[in-house]
Design a protein around this motif. Structure first.
Motif, PDB file in Angstrom:
ATOM      1  N   ARG A 293       0.826  -1.203   0.000  1.00 35.66           N
ATOM      2  CA  ARG A 293       0.000   0.000   0.000  1.00 35.66           C
ATOM      3  C   ARG A 293       0.864   1.259   0.000  1.00 35.66           C
ATOM      4  NH1 ARG A 293      -5.390  -0.520   1.466  1.00 35.66           N
ATOM      5  NH2 ARG A 293      -5.096  -2.683   0.849  1.00 35.66           N
ATOM      6  N   ALA A 294       2.097   1.151   0.508  1.00 31.04           N
ATOM      7  CA  ALA A 294       3.030   2.289   0.525  1.00 31.04           C
ATOM      8  C   ALA A 294       3.809   2.404  -0.779  1.00 31.04           C
ATOM      9  CB  ALA A 294       3.996   2.150   1.693  1.00 31.04           C
ATOM     10  N   GLY A 295       3.615   1.467  -1.695  1.00 29.49           N
ATOM     11  CA  GLY A 295       4.250   1.569  -2.996  1.00 29.49           C
ATOM     12  C   GLY A 295       5.438   0.665  -3.228  1.00 29.49           C
ATOM     13  N   PHE A 296       5.786  -0.173  -2.263  1.00 28.80           N
ATOM     14  CA  PHE A 296       6.923  -1.080  -2.438  1.00 28.80           C
ATOM     15  C   PHE A 296       6.556  -2.210  -3.384  1.00 28.80           C
ATOM     16  CE2 PHE A 296       8.298   1.196   1.233  1.00 28.80           C
ATOM     17  CZ  PHE A 296       9.681   1.187   1.167  1.00 28.80           C
ATOM     18  N   ALA A 297       7.557  -2.696  -4.117  1.00 33.21           N
ATOM     19  CA  ALA A 297       7.367  -3.757  -5.099  1.00 33.21           C
ATOM     20  C   ALA A 297       8.140  -4.996  -4.692  1.00 33.21           C
ATOM     21  CB  ALA A 297       7.836  -3.282  -6.475  1.00 33.21           C
ATOM     22  N   ASN A 298       7.800  -6.129  -5.352  1.00 34.40           N
ATOM     23  CA  ASN A 298       8.510  -7.391  -5.118  1.00 34.40           C
ATOM     24  C   ASN A 298       8.615  -7.695  -3.630  1.00 34.40           C
ATOM     25  OD1 ASN A 298       9.903  -9.722  -5.760  1.00 34.40           O
ATOM     26  ND2 ASN A 298      11.880  -8.709  -5.936  1.00 34.40           N
ATOM     27  N   VAL A 299       7.486  -7.635  -2.941  1.00 33.59           N
ATOM     28  CA  VAL A 299       7.454  -7.817  -1.487  1.00 33.59           C
ATOM     29  C   VAL A 299       7.421  -9.311  -1.181  1.00 33.59           C
ATOM     30  CG1 VAL A 299       6.262  -7.269   0.652  1.00 33.59           C
ATOM     31  CG2 VAL A 299       6.226  -5.636  -1.247  1.00 33.59           C
ATOM     32  N   GLN A 300       8.384  -9.776  -0.401  1.00 34.56           N
ATOM     33  CA  GLN A 300       8.504 -11.191  -0.087  1.00 34.56           C
ATOM     34  C   GLN A 300       8.603 -11.412   1.411  1.00 34.56           C
ATOM     35  OE1 GLN A 300      11.642 -13.062  -2.298  1.00 34.56           O
ATOM     36  NE2 GLN A 300      10.992 -12.187  -4.245  1.00 34.56           N
ATOM     37  N   VAL A 301       8.037 -12.528   1.864  1.00 37.00           N
ATOM     38  CA  VAL A 301       8.082 -12.921   3.267  1.00 37.00           C
ATOM     39  C   VAL A 301       9.120 -14.024   3.430  1.00 37.00           C
ATOM     40  CG1 VAL A 301       6.777 -13.915   5.188  1.00 37.00           C
ATOM     41  CG2 VAL A 301       5.655 -12.303   3.599  1.00 37.00           C
ATOM     42  N   HIS A 302      10.003 -13.879   4.421  1.00 31.66           N
ATOM     43  CA  HIS A 302      11.061 -14.851   4.681  1.00 31.66           C
ATOM     44  C   HIS A 302      10.983 -15.324   6.127  1.00 31.66           C
ATOM     45  CE1 HIS A 302      13.224 -13.679   0.940  1.00 31.66           C
ATOM     46  NE2 HIS A 302      12.720 -12.479   1.230  1.00 31.66           N
ATOM     47  N   ILE A 303      10.989 -16.628   6.352  1.00 33.19           N
ATOM     48  CA  ILE A 303      11.120 -17.162   7.701  1.00 33.19           C
ATOM     49  C   ILE A 303      12.611 -17.199   8.011  1.00 33.19           C
ATOM     50  CG2 ILE A 303      10.594 -19.072   9.248  1.00 33.19           C
ATOM     51  CD1 ILE A 303       8.162 -17.537   8.086  1.00 33.19           C
ATOM     52  N   VAL A 304      13.071 -16.268   8.799  1.00 33.12           N
ATOM     53  CA  VAL A 304      14.494 -16.139   9.094  1.00 33.12           C
ATOM     54  C   VAL A 304      14.921 -17.165  10.143  1.00 33.12           C
ATOM     55  CG1 VAL A 304      16.308 -14.539   9.844  1.00 33.12           C
ATOM     56  CG2 VAL A 304      14.359 -13.691   8.512  1.00 33.12           C
ATOM     57  N   ALA A 305      14.092 -17.371  11.148  1.00 37.07           N
ATOM     58  CA  ALA A 305      14.315 -18.397  12.176  1.00 37.07           C
ATOM     59  C   ALA A 305      12.964 -19.000  12.503  1.00 37.07           C
ATOM     60  CB  ALA A 305      14.969 -17.795  13.418  1.00 37.07           C
ATOM     61  N   ASP A 306      12.875 -20.333  12.444  1.00 37.20           N
ATOM     62  CA  ASP A 306      11.563 -20.981  12.585  1.00 37.20           C
ATOM     63  C   ASP A 306      11.127 -21.202  14.036  1.00 37.20           C
ATOM     64  OD1 ASP A 306      13.100 -23.141  13.458  1.00 37.20           O
ATOM     65  OD2 ASP A 306      12.726 -24.351  11.676  1.00 37.20           O
ATOM     66  N   GLY A 307      11.975 -20.842  14.976  1.00 39.77           N
ATOM     67  CA  GLY A 307      11.618 -20.973  16.378  1.00 39.77           C
ATOM     68  C   GLY A 307      11.965 -22.299  17.004  1.00 39.77           C
ATOM     69  N   SER A 308      12.542 -23.212  16.225  1.00 44.54           N
ATOM     70  CA  SER A 308      12.872 -24.529  16.773  1.00 44.54           C
ATOM     71  C   SER A 308      14.067 -24.496  17.707  1.00 44.54           C
ATOM     72  CB  SER A 308      13.129 -25.519  15.631  1.00 44.54           C
ATOM     73  OG  SER A 308      14.213 -25.094  14.821  1.00 44.54           O
ATOM     74  N   SER A 309      15.011 -23.603  17.468  1.00 44.16           N
ATOM     75  CA  SER A 309      16.209 -23.532  18.306  1.00 44.16           C
ATOM     76  C   SER A 309      16.518 -22.119  18.771  1.00 44.16           C
ATOM     77  CB  SER A 309      17.418 -24.094  17.547  1.00 44.16           C
ATOM     78  OG  SER A 309      17.648 -23.366  16.349  1.00 44.16           O
ATOM     79  N   SER A 310      15.634 -21.192  18.503  1.00 44.49           N
ATOM     80  CA  SER A 310      15.820 -19.799  18.908  1.00 44.49           C
ATOM     81  C   SER A 310      14.461 -19.130  18.889  1.00 44.49           C
ATOM     82  CB  SER A 310      16.766 -19.083  17.943  1.00 44.49           C
ATOM     83  OG  SER A 310      16.147 -18.910  16.669  1.00 44.49           O
ATOM     84  N   ASP A 311      14.428 -17.851  19.194  1.00 47.76           N
ATOM     85  CA  ASP A 311      13.193 -17.095  18.998  1.00 47.76           C
ATOM     86  C   ASP A 311      12.803 -17.162  17.524  1.00 47.76           C
ATOM     87  OD1 ASP A 311      13.025 -16.265  21.642  1.00 47.76           O
ATOM     88  OD2 ASP A 311      14.062 -14.362  21.274  1.00 47.76           O
ATOM     89  N   PRO A 312      11.515 -17.242  17.228  1.00 50.51           N
ATOM     90  CA  PRO A 312      11.110 -17.170  15.820  1.00 50.51           C
ATOM     91  C   PRO A 312      11.363 -15.767  15.280  1.00 50.51           C
ATOM     92  CG  PRO A 312       9.195 -17.056  17.252  1.00 50.51           C
ATOM     93  CD  PRO A 312      10.366 -17.346  18.137  1.00 50.51           C
ATOM     94  N   LEU A 313      11.678 -15.687  14.000  1.00 49.21           N
ATOM     95  CA  LEU A 313      11.911 -14.386  13.396  1.00 49.21           C
ATOM     96  C   LEU A 313      11.465 -14.430  11.940  1.00 49.21           C
ATOM     97  CD1 LEU A 313      13.178 -11.595  14.201  1.00 49.21           C
ATOM     98  CD2 LEU A 313      15.174 -12.311  12.872  1.00 49.21           C
ATOM     99  N   THR A 314      10.630 -13.473  11.569  1.00 53.26           N
ATOM    100  CA  THR A 314      10.143 -13.335  10.204  1.00 53.26           C
ATOM    101  C   THR A 314      10.619 -11.994   9.663  1.00 53.26           C
ATOM    102  OG1 THR A 314       8.172 -14.640  10.697  1.00 53.26           O
ATOM    103  CG2 THR A 314       8.078 -13.229   8.758  1.00 53.26           C
ATOM    104  N   ALA A 315      10.979 -11.958   8.392  1.00 55.14           N
ATOM    105  CA  ALA A 315      11.349 -10.705   7.733  1.00 55.14           C
ATOM    106  C   ALA A 315      10.505 -10.538   6.479  1.00 55.14           C
ATOM    107  CB  ALA A 315      12.832 -10.687   7.386  1.00 55.14           C
ATOM    108  N   VAL A 316      10.029  -9.339   6.280  1.00 57.13           N
ATOM    109  CA  VAL A 316       9.336  -8.977   5.051  1.00 57.13           C
ATOM    110  C   VAL A 316      10.218  -7.976   4.323  1.00 57.13           C
ATOM    111  CG1 VAL A 316       7.198  -8.124   4.031  1.00 57.13           C
ATOM    112  CG2 VAL A 316       7.141  -9.308   6.241  1.00 57.13           C
ATOM    113  N   VAL A 317      10.547  -8.288   3.078  1.00 58.52           N
ATOM    114  CA  VAL A 317      11.472  -7.463   2.307  1.00 58.52           C
ATOM    115  C   VAL A 317      10.758  -6.947   1.068  1.00 58.52           C
ATOM    116  CG1 VAL A 317      13.709  -7.369   1.129  1.00 58.52           C
ATOM    117  CG2 VAL A 317      13.396  -8.890   3.104  1.00 58.52           C
ATOM    118  N   GLY A 318      10.750  -5.642   0.916  1.00 60.97           N
ATOM    119  CA  GLY A 318      10.184  -5.014  -0.276  1.00 60.97           C
ATOM    120  C   GLY A 318      11.187  -4.054  -0.873  1.00 60.97           C
ATOM    121  N   HIS A 319      10.902  -3.581  -2.074  1.00 64.20           N
ATOM    122  CA  HIS A 319      11.837  -2.713  -2.778  1.00 64.20           C
ATOM    123  C   HIS A 319      11.151  -1.408  -3.186  1.00 64.20           C
ATOM    124  CE1 HIS A 319      15.041  -5.766  -3.124  1.00 64.20           C
ATOM    125  NE2 HIS A 319      14.010  -6.575  -2.988  1.00 64.20           N
TER     126      HIS A 319
END
Length: 222
Positions: free
Chosen positions: A180-206
């Motif tokens: 909605r802010a105008g970013f393109a090629n927006v992708q969701v990445h599971i950076v850490a799945d939480g099995s051995s650390s805190d879970p962490l998700t990253a959303v990357v747009g351009h």
């Protein structure tokens, strides 16, 4: 609170604690909000997104930026809510304090930065589209914005819709913010799945580029 998401009810961006955010963040918190495993995974992700010599905007920063130790950057400007935390961050070459929920426009020039980062702060934004649109303004064409989050927050300060969603829904919400802010090629990445650390998700747009095809792409990554 934001007119850019008319499909959401007005209370979606309300907080349990409606008192001043400046007062809430007045005392420095020199702690990390994700554990070592999640931090290492985020640092590795940054290493794939950033290049030597880049200029970087570290949005909603603190006393640590989780940047790769050996990566030489030409400039890292930090934004946050506590001057003492920002002053203690050795990676920042400059910084400023600003309440984005009150003033979403950044005091920065257009087309300046090669990348922008926002670690574990998106859940507190009450005007996320306005903030991200202004981040797009200060980024160079095609530059990435990396928004990461875990399952931790200050619950009285996180917006209502964030707390009503699970991790996948939160990722889709951030993706919606970016699109909605105008970013393109927006992708969701599971950076850490939480099995051995805190879970962490990253959303990357351009940030919008001069290539209409690139601006029309919007995918979900792994």
């Amino acid at each position: 609170m934001t007119s850019n998401l008319p499909e959401l009810p007005p209370e979606a961006f309300r907080k349990v604690d409606s008192t001043s955010d400046q007062d809430f963040y007045k005392a420095p918190r020199l702690v990390t909000h994700i554990d070592e495993g999640a931090t290492a995974a985020l640092t590795a992700l940054y290493g794939t997104v950033l290049s030597p010599g880049d200029t970087v905007l570290d949005l909603m920063s603190s006393w640590v930026s989780h940047l790769p130790a050996k990566l030489q950057l030409s400039e890292v400007v930090g934004h946050g809510m506590n001057a003492q935390e920002l002053a203690a961050n050795p990676r920042l070459t400059g910084w400023f304090v600003q309440d984005l929920n009150q003033t979403p426009v950044l005091p920065l020039q257009n087309d300046t930065y090669n990348a922008a980062l926002c670690c574990v702060g998106v859940q507190y934004l009450q005007r996320p589209i306005e903030v991200f649109a202004d981040v797009a303004r200060v980024l160079k064409a095609g530059a990435p914005l990396v928004v990461s989050f875990s399952n931790r927050c200050f619950p009285t300060k996180a917006v209502a819709i964030w707390q009503a969603l699970e991790a996948q829904g939160q990722a889709e919400l951030v993706r919606l913010y970016m699109q909605r802010a105008g970013f393109a090629n927006v992708q969701v990445h599971i950076v850490a799945d939480g099995s051995s650390s805190d879970p962490l998700t990253a959303v990357v747009g351009h940030a919008p580029s001069n290539d209409p095809l690139q601006n029309s792409i919007s995918d979900t990554g792994n």
